[in-house]
Every structure is written in C-alpha cells, then in structure tokens.
Write a protein that holds these residues in place. Structure first.
Motif, PDB file in Angstrom:
ATOM      1  N   ILE A   1       0.868  -1.207   0.000  1.00 37.61           N
ATOM      2  CA  ILE A   1       0.000   0.000   0.000  1.00 37.61           C
ATOM      3  C   ILE A   1       0.891   1.239   0.000  1.00 37.61           C
ATOM      4  O   ILE A   1       1.739   1.390   0.880  1.00 37.61           O
ATOM      5  N   VAL A   2       0.682   2.086  -0.967  1.00 39.02           N
ATOM      6  CA  VAL A   2       1.442   3.337  -1.015  1.00 39.02           C
ATOM      7  C   VAL A   2       0.486   4.471  -0.649  1.00 39.02           C
ATOM      8  O   VAL A   2      -0.597   4.592  -1.228  1.00 39.02           O
ATOM      9  N   TYR A   3       0.857   5.268   0.365  1.00 35.72           N
ATOM     10  CA  TYR A   3      -0.031   6.338   0.819  1.00 35.72           C
ATOM     11  C   TYR A   3       0.013   7.543  -0.123  1.00 35.72           C
ATOM     12  O   TYR A   3       1.062   7.905  -0.650  1.00 35.72           O
ATOM     13  N   SER A   4      -1.152   8.197  -0.260  1.00 34.67           N
ATOM     14  CA  SER A   4      -1.252   9.384  -1.120  1.00 34.67           C
ATOM     15  C   SER A   4      -0.795  10.650  -0.407  1.00 34.67           C
ATOM     16  O   SER A   4      -0.666  11.685  -1.033  1.00 34.67           O
ATOM     17  N   LYS A   5      -0.616  10.567   0.930  1.00 35.53           N
ATOM     18  CA  LYS A   5      -0.284  11.736   1.768  1.00 35.53           C
ATOM     19  C   LYS A   5      -1.490  12.644   2.015  1.00 35.53           C
ATOM     20  O   LYS A   5      -1.355  13.724   2.570  1.00 35.53           O
ATOM     21  N   LYS A   6      -2.666  12.180   1.624  1.00 39.26           N
ATOM     22  CA  LYS A   6      -3.877  12.964   1.902  1.00 39.26           C
ATOM     23  C   LYS A   6      -4.197  12.970   3.391  1.00 39.26           C
ATOM     24  O   LYS A   6      -4.777  13.908   3.909  1.00 39.26           O
ATOM     25  N   TYR A   7      -3.879  11.890   4.080  1.00 37.63           N
ATOM     26  CA  TYR A   7      -4.323  11.731   5.470  1.00 37.63           C
ATOM     27  C   TYR A   7      -3.204  11.804   6.489  1.00 37.63           C
ATOM     28  O   TYR A   7      -3.456  12.001   7.675  1.00 37.63           O
ATOM     29  N   VAL A   8      -1.969  11.579   6.031  1.00 40.41           N
ATOM     30  CA  VAL A   8      -0.827  11.624   6.956  1.00 40.41           C
ATOM     31  C   VAL A   8       0.400  11.982   6.121  1.00 40.41           C
ATOM     32  O   VAL A   8       0.535  11.551   4.970  1.00 40.41           O
ATOM     33  N   SER A   9       1.278  12.810   6.722  1.00 44.78           N
ATOM     34  CA  SER A   9       2.448  13.252   5.948  1.00 44.78           C
ATOM     35  C   SER A   9       3.547  12.184   5.902  1.00 44.78           C
ATOM     36  O   SER A   9       4.492  12.307   5.136  1.00 44.78           O
ATOM     37  N   LEU A  10       3.392  11.133   6.732  1.00 45.08           N
ATOM     38  CA  LEU A  10       4.406  10.074   6.763  1.00 45.08           C
ATOM     39  C   LEU A  10       4.147   9.039   5.661  1.00 45.08           C
ATOM     40  O   LEU A  10       3.017   8.884   5.199  1.00 45.08           O
ATOM     41  N   THR A  11       5.197   8.330   5.286  1.00 51.10           N
ATOM     42  CA  THR A  11       4.994   7.151   4.441  1.00 51.10           C
ATOM     43  C   THR A  11       4.458   6.032   5.339  1.00 51.10           C
ATOM     44  O   THR A  11       4.514   6.126   6.578  1.00 51.10           O
ATOM     45  N   ARG A  12       4.005   4.953   4.732  1.00 53.56           N
ATOM     46  CA  ARG A  12       3.532   3.832   5.544  1.00 53.56           C
ATOM     47  C   ARG A  12       4.658   3.299   6.425  1.00 53.56           C
ATOM     48  O   ARG A  12       4.447   2.993   7.595  1.00 53.56           O
ATOM     49  N   ASN A  13       5.864   3.203   5.882  1.00 51.19           N
ATOM     50  CA  ASN A  13       6.978   2.711   6.705  1.00 51.19           C
ATOM     51  C   ASN A  13       7.295   3.637   7.873  1.00 51.19           C
ATOM     52  O   ASN A  13       7.590   3.179   8.978  1.00 51.19           O
ATOM     53  N   GLU A  14       7.222   4.937   7.625  1.00 48.15           N
ATOM     54  CA  GLU A  14       7.459   5.898   8.723  1.00 48.15           C
ATOM     55  C   GLU A  14       6.356   5.809   9.773  1.00 48.15           C
ATOM     56  O   GLU A  14       6.628   5.904  10.983  1.00 48.15           O
ATOM     57  N   LEU A  15       5.120   5.613   9.325  1.00 45.00           N
ATOM     58  CA  LEU A  15       4.015   5.473  10.281  1.00 45.00           C
ATOM     59  C   LEU A  15       4.219   4.199  11.109  1.00 45.00           C
ATOM     60  O   LEU A  15       4.030   4.207  12.332  1.00 45.00           O
ATOM     61  N   ILE A  16       4.617   3.130  10.451  1.00 50.30           N
ATOM     62  CA  ILE A  16       4.888   1.872  11.153  1.00 50.30           C
ATOM     63  C   ILE A  16       5.969   2.086  12.221  1.00 50.30           C
ATOM     64  O   ILE A  16       5.824   1.625  13.360  1.00 50.30           O
ATOM     65  N   GLU A  17       7.016   2.811  11.870  1.00 52.97           N
ATOM     66  CA  GLU A  17       8.076   3.069  12.857  1.00 52.97           C
ATOM     67  C   GLU A  17       7.565   3.891  14.036  1.00 52.97           C
ATOM     68  O   GLU A  17       7.916   3.630  15.192  1.00 52.97           O
ATOM     69  N   ALA A  18       6.738   4.881  13.744  1.00 54.67           N
ATOM     70  CA  ALA A  18       6.176   5.726  14.815  1.00 54.67           C
ATOM     71  C   ALA A  18       5.319   4.888  15.759  1.00 54.67           C
ATOM     72  O   ALA A  18       5.367   5.061  16.983  1.00 54.67           O
ATOM     73  N   VAL A  19       4.547   3.970  15.204  1.00 53.98           N
ATOM     74  CA  VAL A  19       3.685   3.114  16.021  1.00 53.98           C
ATOM     75  C   VAL A  19       4.524   2.111  16.812  1.00 53.98           C
ATOM     76  O   VAL A  19       4.322   1.916  18.017  1.00 53.98           O
TER      77      VAL A  19
END
Ligand code: GDP
Ligand code: FE
Ligand code: FE
Ligand code: FE
Length: 195
Positions: A1-19
């Motif tokens: 899944i590649v994020y469009s950046k409409k909902y979060v400025s992070l990439t999916r991998n960056e969001l995963i790291e944050a979580v």
C-alpha cells in the motif's frame, strides 16, 4: 500500500516506525494483523484502503502509555472523568485518537473516530469504523470464543459481524464480572437488540 499523503504526511513505513516505538513487539504484531484484516474488509466493503491501513496501524497507539500520563491528560484537558473508573482498556481509544491527531498530525475525522470507537463501538459507526472494530477482533492472531463466527459473518455481512462481536464481548465481560462501560451497552442496543 502506497499512501497518497492525503491523510498523513508520513509514508507507511514511517508510520509503522512511529507506532512500533509506542508499543511492545507483541502488540505491534497484533497491529499488523489488524491492518491485514482491515485492508481485506475495506476491499470487500468499498472503504478506502489507505484510511483502513492508517486507522488500523494507529488504533492501539495509546494502549501502553502510562496510567499516570493518561490520568493527567484526562484531568488537564477536561476530558471524560468516567474513563478513570475503567482504565486503559476504555481510555486508549479516545485518548489514542487525540494523541494520533497531535503527535502524528492525522486529522481525518473518519480515521480518528475509527480509533476512538474501536473498543466499545458506537450507535452510529461509518463503514470504516465498523471495519476497524471488526478487524481488531478477527485479526489472524486472535483466538477468542466466537471469533470464527465473526470471521465468517464479516465475509458477507459487516453489520452482523459488529453485532455478534458486541454480544461476545458482553458475554465475556459478564462472565469475568467486569464493569460494563455504558457505551458498550449503547452499542449492543443499537447493533444487537435493534428491533
Ligand atoms: P485491544 O486493545 O486490541 O486489546 O482490544 P480492544 O481495544 O478491543 O479492547 C481492550 C479491552 O477492553 C478488552 O479486554 C475488552 O474485553 C475490554 N472491554 C471492552 N469493552 C469493555 C467494557 O465495557 N468494560 C470493560 N471493563 N472492558 C471492556
Ligand atoms: Fe484497542
Ligand atoms: Fe476490539
Ligand atoms: Fe487492538
């Protein structure tokens, strides 16, 4: 899944790291399972896959914050004092939505409501909220009594899956003599006992 950046400025991998930085590896595995289940349900029910992925990855973001920090947040922000009687199991949803908005910059209300309502549900839930509520229960790592029935129902009747899950949760809480949070009963009345 590649994020469009409409909902979060992070990439999916960056969001995963944050979580991942917020929770134990066991809970992180659960979160990845919820994402897998949520994306599958999103495809089935025509919900945004990107929103399902983001909400799933962040739904338990606040689950392991200290009770002290969460109690202070509740009192300083003048939030619902009733949460104090139930602890992290109940407050990690609504406080998770608040912290995900503040710390990860996610502001989409459908995503925030899915996080907020993932534990106890709500009388009115969008399809995304239903997807996250059910995915949290049926992700591959779960083994509750009734989970197979919810998995089967979820494959072609999402609302029935929400109702069945709510009923199973209530059975479990009553069996354990646990306090029932009033919103759990409101969800039951709407999704199970609704005439
Ligand atoms: P998790 O965060 O992935 O473990 O799952 P949930 O957020 O769905 O649920 C967290 C815990 O809250 C589970 O143990 C539920 O059984 C429990 N829970 C759900 N509804 C209620 C309620 O009304 N009262 C109480 N005391 N616990 C509840
Ligand atoms: Fe949770
Ligand atoms: Fe749940
Ligand atoms: Fe969860």
């Amino acid at each position: 899944i590649v994020y469009s950046k409409k909902y979060v400025s992070l990439t999916r991998n960056e969001l995963i790291e944050a979580v991942q930085s917020q929770i134990s590896s066991k809970r992180f595995q659960h979160v990845l399972g919820v994402e897998q289940a949520a994306v599958q349900l999103a495809e089935r029910y025509g919900v945004s896959i990107e929103k399902a992925s983001i909400a799933a990855l962040t739904h338990d973001y606040a689950k392991e914050r200290s009770d002290k920090e969460m109690r202070e947040l509740i009192s300083h922000e003048k939030l619902d004092l009733e949460w104090l009687d139930y602890g992290s199991n109940i407050w990690h949803g609504p406080l998770g939505a608040l912290l995900v908005e503040r710390e990860l910059g996610i502001s989409n209300l459908d995503i925030l409501n899915a996080i907020k309502h993932h534990t106890v549900g709500a009388e009115k839930m969008s399809l995304l909220e239903q997807v996250i509520y059910v995915a949290d229960y049926i992700e591959p790592g779960r083994d509750f009594p009734g989970v197979e029935q919810v998995r089967t129902l979820a494959a072609d009747d999402l609302q029935a899956a929400v109702g069945y899950e709510t009923k199973q949760t209530l059975y479990y809480l009553i069996e354990k003599n646990r306090r029932i949070y009033p919103k759990t009963i409101a969800t039951y009345n709407k999704w199970v006992a609704n005439p």
